[in-house]
Design a protein around this motif. Structure first.
Motif, PDB file in Angstrom:
ATOM      1  N   ARG A   1      -0.235  -1.035   3.323  1.00  0.00           N
ATOM      2  CA  ARG A   1      -1.285  -0.530   2.427  1.00  0.00           C
ATOM      3  C   ARG A   1      -2.015   0.652   3.060  1.00  0.00           C
TER       4      ARG A   1
ATOM      5  N   MET B   1       0.098   3.684   2.598  1.00  0.00           N
ATOM      6  CA  MET B   1       0.004   4.178   1.212  1.00  0.00           C
ATOM      7  C   MET B   1      -1.387   4.711   0.862  1.00  0.00           C
TER       8      MET B   1
ATOM      9  N   LEU C   1      -3.956   2.861   0.372  1.00  0.00           N
ATOM     10  CA  LEU C   1      -4.682   1.885  -0.451  1.00  0.00           C
ATOM     11  C   LEU C   1      -5.815   1.261   0.338  1.00  0.00           C
TER      12      LEU C   1
ATOM     13  N   THR D   1      -3.873   8.181  -2.394  1.00  0.00           N
ATOM     14  CA  THR D   1      -2.623   7.438  -2.631  1.00  0.00           C
ATOM     15  C   THR D   1      -1.602   8.220  -3.482  1.00  0.00           C
ATOM     16  N   PRO D   2      -2.005   8.824  -4.617  1.00  0.00           N
ATOM     17  CA  PRO D   2      -0.998   9.551  -5.405  1.00  0.00           C
ATOM     18  C   PRO D   2      -0.344  10.688  -4.609  1.00  0.00           C
TER      19      PRO D   2
ATOM     20  N   ALA E   1       2.198   9.138  -2.315  1.00  0.00           N
ATOM     21  CA  ALA E   1       3.408   8.781  -3.080  1.00  0.00           C
ATOM     22  C   ALA E   1       4.246  10.020  -3.350  1.00  0.00           C
ATOM     23  N   ARG E   2       3.582  11.125  -3.630  1.00  0.00           N
ATOM     24  CA  ARG E   2       4.308  12.361  -3.967  1.00  0.00           C
ATOM     25  C   ARG E   2       4.952  13.028  -2.753  1.00  0.00           C
TER      26      ARG E   2
ATOM     27  N   TYR F   1       6.466   2.314  -2.840  1.00  0.00           N
ATOM     28  CA  TYR F   1       5.822   1.108  -2.311  1.00  0.00           C
ATOM     29  C   TYR F   1       6.088  -0.062  -3.248  1.00  0.00           C
TER      30      TYR F   1
ATOM     31  N   PRO G   1       4.720  -3.729  -3.493  1.00  0.00           N
ATOM     32  CA  PRO G   1       3.760  -4.659  -2.883  1.00  0.00           C
ATOM     33  C   PRO G   1       4.273  -6.093  -2.907  1.00  0.00           C
TER      34      PRO G   1
ATOM     35  N   GLY H   1       3.695  -5.771  -8.099  1.00  0.00           N
ATOM     36  CA  GLY H   1       3.014  -4.727  -8.877  1.00  0.00           C
ATOM     37  C   GLY H   1       3.628  -4.490 -10.242  1.00  0.00           C
TER      38      GLY H   1
ATOM     39  N   ALA I   1       8.156   5.389 -13.547  1.00  0.00           N
ATOM     40  CA  ALA I   1       8.411   5.743 -12.142  1.00  0.00           C
ATOM     41  C   ALA I   1       9.101   7.092 -12.008  1.00  0.00           C
TER      42      ALA I   1
ATOM     43  N   ARG J   1      12.384   0.320  -9.760  1.00  0.00           N
ATOM     44  CA  ARG J   1      11.325   1.297  -9.998  1.00  0.00           C
ATOM     45  C   ARG J   1      11.118   2.187  -8.762  1.00  0.00           C
TER      46      ARG J   1
END
Lengths: 340, 241
Positions: free
Chosen positions: B49, B52, B54, B74-75, B78-79, B84, B86, B90, B104, B148
């Motif tokens: 986390r 990521m 979070l 976080t976004p 991810a980019r 991730y 969880p 999720g 996704a 995903r």
């Protein structure tokens, strides 16, 4: 190579498909049928039902934004009623100036005046919703107690601001001439403005469903309502969605405020605050965060209020709370709870 | 040896008043499956986390391909190409399997060949394509969560206890899926408590305890050394079998 799955085989046809839960709608149908029998007189029942549908659609327009904001952001905005008030009063800037258009014997001018009033309300409340999210909501994300306190406080400040700008006196509102009066079918009297409100509510519901289920933004909102953290982990900015939904929710409340004011044909600064309890009951009955649930709950609350008011006037005040208790005893998380 | 894809140095994480990570040093080599082992509460999930974003790292450095992740939203993390999964998977209960994969795909629609590859790994997803994910079994949900994460090529996949609560047959199926993912040269950081599951899959391993890494090395070495297993994990692989 093909990307989409091939046509289902016979074995796959046996697999469960997406289930739609119609039970709450059967309840609505049963209520309509039972009250028709109980009222006895079809004309009276029709008048009560159309009035209930109109009221229900107005409740839906006013409540849908609040339920989306709660579903997506987990924020219970007790200031939502202030958007209704501000929207209704912003519309008077147009309605009071375009009195001639409203009274003209031309449906085009009537509709233009109403359209401009709605536009003014939506523009002002959308801007207010954006500022409100930044100043009031953003600092208290995730803090339920502070949300209650600060949004109550904000509602009070906004209501006082409206009083300071427009005064505390009641403002009489005139409905557009083309939508005033009633159609009479036998003994049934159907007010034109109620039909207009019902149509507006259906239009808003249709548009919301189209956006939520037919667009990528809608997909993101539905996902965000269920699990905002995971949407972020997929690379999307939930904050931006929050702002968009806040603005849309405030604009819808503003639009609802205009129609509600015209429905009552008068405006007071308590118009939003006095609707808030019914709105909260609607979103609890519908399932917090569920737009579809909010739609059905709005109809149930308004119809129950009308039918009880006619059949047992002394119990009318308790109809909304009574309905909520019955629904929650049946489905403790509302008619269409959002699964997290 | 090439630079690791992910390198954590002295990472501390606080959750409210609780100090969870106490200076985590972790290296995830490119193209490998790295396993993060440890008992409950050791800080494994918090590490994922924190990577990521979070949970915010209160100190330390998280370098992804040389780029600092600490302080990023976080976004944005991810980019960078990090997926991730969880521990709770999720899953969006009311979204269909199709909608999960659509969501996704940040580039738009899923690539046809990629989707075929996913259907080859998880044929069940075809059958449940229009089914709300909330109605699926635990194993099927895990398939949706993995699909995903890989519907678009990602540089690093973080997976938190994918076998938790799943039947042995499903776990074997997941193991096959990870073998295929490894074959596609995807870098994976896998948190697990099921040592029997990861001993077959892992290239490298790190063991956590009390919010720090207490051992790191090659999985083959740990799998072969029962004394080390017993010392680090309290139970040897032989005892698992």
């Amino acid at each position: 190579m093909t990307a989409m799955p091939p046509a289902a085989t016979a074995a796959e046809m046996m697999l469960p498909r997406k289930r739609v839960d119609y039970q709450p709608w059967y309840v609505l149908a049963a209520i309509l049928a039972l009250t028709w029998l109980w009222v006895g007189d079809s004309a009276t029942w029709l008048t009560l039902t159309v009035a209930g549908l109109a009221m229900g659609m107005l409740l839906f327009i006013m409540a849908s934004g609040l339920t989306m904001v709660f579903g997506l952001m987990g924020v219970m905005n007790f200031g939502h009623g202030a958007f209704i008030t501000v929207g209704a009063y912003a519309a008077t800037l147009v309605l009071l100036r375009l009195g001639d258009w409203l009274q003209a014997d031309a449906i085009g001018l009537n509709a233009a005046a109403l359209g401009l009033a709605l536009l003014a309300a939506v523009a002002v409340t959308a801007a207010l919703g954006w500022i409100y999210e930044r100043l009031i909501i953003r600092p208290v994300y995730g803090n339920a107690l502070m949300q209650i306190l600060i949004t109550f406080g904000a509602a009070t400040v906004l209501q006082e601001l409206v009083t300071a700008i427009w005064g505390a006196e009641l403002i009489p509102l005139t409905r557009p001439a083309a939508f005033d009066g009633a159609w009479v079918f036998g003994d049934a009297v159907i007010e034109k403005f109620r039909v207009l409100c019902a149509a507006a509510g259906l239009l808003v519901f249709g548009a919301m469903m189209l956006i939520l289920h037919g667009t990528r933004i809608g997909l993101l909102v539905r996902a965000g309502v269920a699990n905002g953290e995971m949407v972020q982990a997929l690379g999307y900015r939930v904050r931006t969605l929050f702002v968009g939904v806040s603005v849309a929710g405030a604009a819808l409340a503003g639009m609802g405020g205009v129609l509600w004011g015209l429905y009552r044909q008068e405006l007071t600064t308590s118009i939003g605050a006095s609707s808030l309890v019914s709105i909260l009951i609607v979103i609890i009955i519908g399932g917090m965060g569920s737009v579809g649930g909010c739609f059905l709950a709005s109809l149930l609350v308004a119809l129950a209020s009308n039918y009880v008011g006619f059949l047992a006037p002394k119990a009318a005040l308790l109809s909304e709370v009574g309905l909520m208790l019955v629904v929650l005893a049946w489905r403790p998380r509302g008619l269409y709870p959002i699964s997290h | 040896m090439s630079e690791p894809l992910l390198k954590l140095s002295g990472v501390h994480t606080h959750i409210e008043q609780y100090h969870i990570l106490h200076g985590v040093d972790l290296v995830v080599p490119r193209g490998e499956l790295t396993v993060l082992l440890g008992r409950n509460g050791a800080g494994k999930s918090t590490t994922l986390r924190t990577i990521m974003g979070l949970w915010r790292a209160s100190a330390g450095s998280l370098k992804f391909d040389g780029r600092e992740l600490a302080g990023m939203e976080t976004p944005d993390i991810a980019r960078q190409g990090i997926a991730y999964i969880p521990e709770n998977m999720g899953i969006f209960a009311q979204l269909t399997v199709q909608e999960h994969l659509q969501l996704a795909c940040r580039s738009g629609k899923p690539d046809a060949a990629r989707l075929d590859w996913i259907f080859a790994i998880f044929p069940a997803l075809k059958r449940f394509w229009h089914q709300p994910a909330g109605t699926l079994s635990g194993g099927q949900k895990q398939m949706v969560a993995i699909a995903r994460a890989i519907i678009e090529p990602r540089r690093l996949i973080l997976v938190d206890e994918p076998t938790k609560g799943l039947a042995p047959a499903i776990i074997d199926h997941l193991a096959e899926a990870f073998v295929q993912l490894k074959a596609s040269a995807t870098t994976i950081l896998l948190v697990e408590q099921n040592f029997g599951f990861v001993a077959r899959l892992g290239d490298s391993v790190a063991v956590m305890d009390g919010g720090v890494i207490v051992h790191s090395g090659r999985m083959a070495d740990l799998a072969a050394d029962q004394d080390l297993q017993t010392r680090l994990l309290g139970l040897s692989l032989a005892a698992h079998q």
